[in-house]
Design a protein around this motif. Sequence first.
Motif, PDB file in Angstrom:
ATOM      1  N   SER A   1       0.855  -1.196   0.000  1.00 30.60           N
ATOM      2  CA  SER A   1       0.000   0.000   0.000  1.00 30.60           C
ATOM      3  C   SER A   1       0.886   1.240   0.000  1.00 30.60           C
ATOM      4  O   SER A   1       1.724   1.394   0.879  1.00 30.60           O
ATOM      5  CB  SER A   1      -0.905   0.013   1.228  1.00 30.60           C
ATOM      6  N   PRO A   2       0.693   2.122  -0.988  1.00 30.83           N
ATOM      7  CA  PRO A   2       1.523   3.334  -1.045  1.00 30.83           C
ATOM      8  C   PRO A   2       1.073   4.359  -0.011  1.00 30.83           C
ATOM      9  O   PRO A   2      -0.035   4.250   0.535  1.00 30.83           O
ATOM     10  CB  PRO A   2       1.289   3.845  -2.468  1.00 30.83           C
TER      11      PRO A   2
ATOM     12  N   LEU B   1       0.393   9.750  -2.368  1.00 38.53           N
ATOM     13  CA  LEU B   1       0.643   9.315  -3.745  1.00 38.53           C
ATOM     14  C   LEU B   1      -0.640   9.254  -4.576  1.00 38.53           C
ATOM     15  O   LEU B   1      -0.602   9.476  -5.787  1.00 38.53           O
ATOM     16  CB  LEU B   1       1.339   7.949  -3.746  1.00 38.53           C
TER      17      LEU B   1
END
Length: 156
Positions: free
Chosen positions: A42-43, A47
């Motif tokens: 998971s960014p 982002l």
Amino acid sequence: MKCDWKKLALAVAIPLAVGGLSAVLTMDNMIMFDAVKKPPLSPPKWLFPAAWTVLYVLMGIASCLVYTADAPSGKKRSSLIVYAVSLVFNFLWSIIFFNLDNYLLAFVWLCALWIFIVIVTVQFFGIRKSAGWLMLPYILWVGFAGYLNFGIYLLN
């Protein structure tokens, strides 16, 4: 070929407006995203708006390339209609996921969106290859979003 800046600006403004309105309507529910368990890879939260802005610009450019292409008007019209439907699906996914907290329905909706994007991309490639290439990051990102969405559904 000379660029028609007005058509390009409008074509880019449309998906940016869809994304912007979606962001405004889901803004209060973004806190939920911090609270849910997320799958690996998971960014960071920052982002997402950056990636979506780039994707919306690429989509807008692609749609302008199709709109201004030297191709049969019926072929262009049908591909732009599917593109518009995909924008509606894109917009509504955020509402389903963030406002309704219905992660399973959001995942199914996202799968339908992904299919529309693939259809649009194939149609865009058939009209103007550069427009098809510009849609590929969108396919990849929505595929990744599907992984995140399904992971959030399973973990929560």
